[in-house]
Enzyme design. Structure first.
Site, PDB file in Angstrom:
ATOM      1  N   ASP A   1       0.896  -1.171   0.000  1.00  0.00           N
ATOM      2  CA  ASP A   1       0.000   0.000   0.000  1.00  0.00           C
ATOM      3  C   ASP A   1       0.934   1.222   0.000  1.00  0.00           C
ATOM      4  O   ASP A   1       1.034   1.933   0.980  1.00  0.00           O
ATOM      5  CB  ASP A   1      -0.950  -0.010   1.211  1.00  0.00           C
ATOM      6  CG  ASP A   1      -0.249  -0.078   2.553  1.00  0.00           C
ATOM      7  OD1 ASP A   1       0.905  -0.553   2.624  1.00  0.00           O
ATOM      8  OD2 ASP A   1      -0.859   0.352   3.558  1.00  0.00           O
TER       9      ASP A   1
ATOM     10  N   HIS B   1       9.185  -0.844   9.292  1.00  0.00           N
ATOM     11  CA  HIS B   1       8.283  -2.002   9.255  1.00  0.00           C
ATOM     12  C   HIS B   1       8.449  -2.814   7.965  1.00  0.00           C
ATOM     13  O   HIS B   1       8.790  -3.997   7.998  1.00  0.00           O
ATOM     14  CB  HIS B   1       6.830  -1.534   9.340  1.00  0.00           C
ATOM     15  CG  HIS B   1       6.507  -0.617  10.474  1.00  0.00           C
ATOM     16  ND1 HIS B   1       6.478  -1.041  11.777  1.00  0.00           N
ATOM     17  CD2 HIS B   1       6.198   0.707  10.512  1.00  0.00           C
ATOM     18  CE1 HIS B   1       6.133  -0.027  12.560  1.00  0.00           C
ATOM     19  NE2 HIS B   1       5.971   1.041  11.816  1.00  0.00           N
TER      20      HIS B   1
END
Ligand code: BDR
Ligand code: CA
Length: 316
Positions: free
Chosen positions: A11, A248
């Site tokens: 995303d 992340h």
């Protein structure tokens, strides 16, 4: 060297962008394609960012990009994370538009086709909501035996969440998809906040990178530096971090080719899909005789400084 045949599902926000750039630069990875999903931003913007990043990396027209889900599997869309990633998802940095077009083929179909073509060699790194992988599993329940491994950036097993007290954003954004994927029998490593929150990229790392990088890599290094300023600001406000942010998604791609930088434990895992405060919680049955959930490898510790060095060395 056997290069890892990889699809990234993103995303495409700030840390996704760095993860994609690492994947494109690593000599250990053959990027078979990038699929996009809603999450940090709408899916159309994630696709556009991905195409722009390919151009920035000099890989325009080389790597197929396939657009996926624009909303969760069953529940309704719950807004986007522009406060984390900026209005355009990449820290409001304007990258030149790409002339590459996305594929006509939707992400789930692309994943199924590549898994067939690569005959058990495909590694998927999921860095957003798990909706595309869930759609692929619904279309082809035989997919788990055709995929070599799935690395998921998501979850918070023995640490707090980042959207609710217990839920991490990628799982919280589509818990039904996440649970379907985790219970599918696919070989999975969960790269959650347990390790990503320890893997901090500091401004000092970026300053060294700017000094050391070859001229051909400088446009990429400059983009990383500019986009990270937005991320650093967010983590200063929310976590009181000073000029740094957790990596992340980059850590998740890294682990796929450098598994030794983390310690994992097999845990039986499920995702809570109900509840006002607990929806999206990754529940690990850590009893002596676990009976709830499916076994996955959960990352429990990371050599963080080494991970940052490995991530950055491809840009030097
Ligand atoms: C995850 O959420 C997104 O904001 C990041 O890109 C990462 O995939 C971290 O919770
Ligand atoms: Ca992401």
């Amino acid at each position: 060297m056997n290069r890892t045949k990889m699809i990234i599902d993103a995303d495409t926000g700030i840390d996704d962008a760095l993860a994609i750039l690492y994947g494109l630069k690593s000599p250990k990875i053959d990027m078979e394609g990038i699929t996009t999903v809603f999450g940090n931003i709408p899916v159309e913007m994630a696709t556009d960012n991905t195409l722009r990043i390919l151009k920035l990396a000099g890989r325009e027209h080389e790597i197929p990009v396939s657009e996926g889900a624009g909303r969760p599997l069953t529940r309704s869309l719950n807004g986007f994370s522009t406060h984390v990633h900026g209005g355009n998802g990449i820290g409001d940095v304007e990258l030149p538009v790409s002339s590459q077009q996305k594929l006509e083929e939707p992400a789930a179909d692309f994943i199924i086709r590549k898994a067939e073509e690569l005959r058990g060699e495909l590694v998927i790194v999921a860095m957003g909501r798990l909706t595309n992988i869930a759609h692929a599993l619904q279309k082809d329940p035989g997919l788990p035996s055709k995929v070599k491994h799935l690395y998921i950036m998501g979850g918070a097993v023995n640490v707090p969440g980042n959207v609710t007290p217990v839920s991490e954003a990628n799982i919280w954004g589509d818990p039904e998809a996440a649970d379907l994927v985790i219970q599918s029998g696919m070989s999975i490593t969960l790269v959650g906040l347990d390790v990503t929150m320890k893997t901090l990229l500091h401004q000092s790392h970026l300053d060294s990178l700017a000094r050391l990088s070859k001229s051909e890599n400088q446009p990429i290094v400059s983009f990383i530096n500019q986009s990270m300023q937005y991320y650093f600001d967010f983590y200063r406000e929310v976590n009181a971090y000073r000029e740094c942010a957790p990596m992340h998604d980059p850590l998740t791609v890294l682990i796929a080719v450098e598994p030794g930088i983390v310690r994992t434990q097999t845990m039986h895992l499920s995702v809570e899909c109900g509840g006002e405060h607990c929806a999206g919680m990754t529940v690990a049955d850590q009893r002596v005789k676990p009976s709830v959930g499916s076994p996955v490898q959960v990352c429990v510790d990371v050599s963080a400084e080494q991970a940052i060095d490995l991530l950055l060395e491809v840009f030097i």
